[in-house]
Design an enzyme around this catalytic site. Sequence first.
Site, PDB file in Angstrom:
ATOM      1  N   GLN A   1     -12.235 -86.372  23.939  1.00 54.71           N
ATOM      2  CA  GLN A   1     -13.841 -86.088  23.415  1.00 54.71           C
ATOM      3  C   GLN A   1     -14.108 -87.174  22.400  1.00 54.71           C
ATOM      4  O   GLN A   1     -13.074 -87.391  21.487  1.00 54.71           O
ATOM      5  CB  GLN A   1     -13.959 -84.666  23.092  1.00 54.71           C
ATOM      6  CG  GLN A   1     -15.433 -84.467  23.107  1.00 54.71           C
ATOM      7  CD  GLN A   1     -15.621 -82.921  22.925  1.00 54.71           C
ATOM      8  OE1 GLN A   1     -14.704 -82.143  23.386  1.00 54.71           O
ATOM      9  NE2 GLN A   1     -16.629 -82.461  22.557  1.00 54.71           N
TER      10      GLN A   1
ATOM     11  N   ARG B   1     -14.692 -75.070  30.068  1.00 53.28           N
ATOM     12  CA  ARG B   1     -13.994 -75.159  28.760  1.00 53.28           C
ATOM     13  C   ARG B   1     -14.738 -75.741  27.528  1.00 53.28           C
ATOM     14  O   ARG B   1     -14.701 -74.949  26.477  1.00 53.28           O
ATOM     15  CB  ARG B   1     -12.884 -76.268  29.286  1.00 53.28           C
ATOM     16  CG  ARG B   1     -11.830 -76.364  27.746  1.00 53.28           C
ATOM     17  CD  ARG B   1     -10.870 -77.384  28.299  1.00 53.28           C
ATOM     18  NE  ARG B   1      -9.781 -77.741  27.415  1.00 53.28           N
ATOM     19  CZ  ARG B   1      -9.734 -78.868  26.435  1.00 53.28           C
ATOM     20  NH1 ARG B   1     -10.824 -79.427  26.457  1.00 53.28           N
ATOM     21  NH2 ARG B   1      -8.869 -79.074  25.731  1.00 53.28           N
TER      22      ARG B   1
ATOM     23  N   GLN C   1      -2.836 -75.282  24.899  1.00 52.82           N
ATOM     24  CA  GLN C   1      -3.557 -76.578  24.433  1.00 52.82           C
ATOM     25  C   GLN C   1      -4.663 -76.287  23.289  1.00 52.82           C
ATOM     26  O   GLN C   1      -5.164 -77.099  22.557  1.00 52.82           O
ATOM     27  CB  GLN C   1      -3.603 -77.618  25.441  1.00 52.82           C
ATOM     28  CG  GLN C   1      -3.982 -78.896  25.190  1.00 52.82           C
ATOM     29  CD  GLN C   1      -4.892 -79.706  25.637  1.00 52.82           C
ATOM     30  OE1 GLN C   1      -6.185 -79.200  25.421  1.00 52.82           O
ATOM     31  NE2 GLN C   1      -5.151 -80.640  26.401  1.00 52.82           N
TER      32      GLN C   1
ATOM     33  N   SER D   1      -5.994 -84.563  24.463  1.00 50.65           N
ATOM     34  CA  SER D   1      -6.658 -83.245  24.615  1.00 50.65           C
ATOM     35  C   SER D   1      -7.259 -83.329  25.783  1.00 50.65           C
ATOM     36  O   SER D   1      -6.681 -83.113  26.872  1.00 50.65           O
ATOM     37  CB  SER D   1      -7.731 -83.671  23.556  1.00 50.65           C
ATOM     38  OG  SER D   1      -8.514 -82.231  23.315  1.00 50.65           O
ATOM     39  N   LEU D   2      -8.883 -83.422  25.795  1.00 50.33           N
ATOM     40  CA  LEU D   2      -9.515 -83.130  27.191  1.00 50.33           C
ATOM     41  C   LEU D   2      -8.701 -84.111  28.119  1.00 50.33           C
ATOM     42  O   LEU D   2      -8.837 -83.784  29.249  1.00 50.33           O
ATOM     43  CB  LEU D   2     -10.778 -83.563  27.063  1.00 50.33           C
ATOM     44  CG  LEU D   2     -11.342 -83.865  28.324  1.00 50.33           C
ATOM     45  CD1 LEU D   2     -12.053 -82.562  29.097  1.00 50.33           C
ATOM     46  CD2 LEU D   2     -12.789 -84.934  27.994  1.00 50.33           C
TER      47      LEU D   2
ATOM     48  N   HIS E   1      -8.249 -77.427  18.449  1.00 50.89           N
ATOM     49  CA  HIS E   1      -6.835 -77.403  18.581  1.00 50.89           C
ATOM     50  C   HIS E   1      -6.417 -76.694  17.115  1.00 50.89           C
ATOM     51  O   HIS E   1      -5.447 -77.097  16.616  1.00 50.89           O
ATOM     52  CB  HIS E   1      -6.094 -78.791  18.529  1.00 50.89           C
ATOM     53  CG  HIS E   1      -6.624 -79.512  19.913  1.00 50.89           C
ATOM     54  ND1 HIS E   1      -6.051 -79.181  20.999  1.00 50.89           N
ATOM     55  CD2 HIS E   1      -7.383 -80.368  20.005  1.00 50.89           C
ATOM     56  CE1 HIS E   1      -6.493 -79.916  21.859  1.00 50.89           C
ATOM     57  NE2 HIS E   1      -7.412 -80.706  21.389  1.00 50.89           N
TER      58      HIS E   1
END
Length: 313
Positions: free
Chosen positions: A11, A116, A249, A91-92, A200
């Site tokens: 992102q 999500r 995560q 991440s994503l 996170h």
Amino acid sequence: MKKVAYIFPGQGSQEVGMGQEMYETYDNVKQLFDQADEKLGYSLTSLMFEGPGEELTKTENAQPALLLNSVGITKVLEEKGVTPLMTAGHSLGEYSALVAAGSLNPAEAVQLVHTRGKLMEEAVPTGQGAMAAVLGLSKENIEEVLADFDESEPVDLANINCPGQIVISGTAQGVEKASHLLKEAGAKRVLPLNVSGPFHSRLMEPASEEFAANLKEVSITAAQCPVYANVTAEPVTKPGEIGELLIKQLYSPVRFEEILEKFVEADLDAIVEVGHGKVLSGLVKKVNRRTKTFSIQDPESLQSFIDWYKEDS
């Protein structure tokens, strides 16, 4: 055959217009985008191509858009005979890495990251969480400063990107206080990030519980090549382990620097950023300047990579 690894952006890389040239050039990309629109029940494609930008930036739209864009490019690479030796995502981007490794179905993955994104948006009301990039300070120094923070204003390490670039995440007040203290401790700069929540960080734990229920509805199969997980920076291929790590995560730091170090050591011919932007290629260079990188985001950059890949092989 040349040995390549794929890395996938997360992102923040989204931009109006991304994916349009690929959509107009390749039938299988068009098919994939059209299927995603059908699955989501709204036209993500027109949001990607036409905006408005603030709508595309919303987590629930940005996440499926970035995944779709990366997966479209991956499909074309696959068709051209390119197979990665290993994959990872920031991440994503880990979801794109799992699709590329054959572990997640593209249409299911798009739906999953849309959900999500919604859960992440809802976990902390807008404006109450924040993230900031800390430049020029070691992980140990940052941890030392954050150790004194109390539970009412938690701040955690969110992304360990490359030497001297670490992102912190937590309550807006906590991140503001941490920013002042980190500058005093010697950080060159602390830059607030334009995100809608404290990703996170431990503030995402409530979202992870609900997300776990959604993940149960999705079929995760064994990965056909190792996928380096954000949470552990270790390779995974087993479905059960992949699912567990995707839940963790959400509230754990992204250990991207360690992943890149392992990729650099793996005797690869190139590390290929698949998707919009060149942020991750830049991180690779900070870990090791000599590593060959490509970033593929349109038909032209895809073709120049393919030309290189097929040379002498």
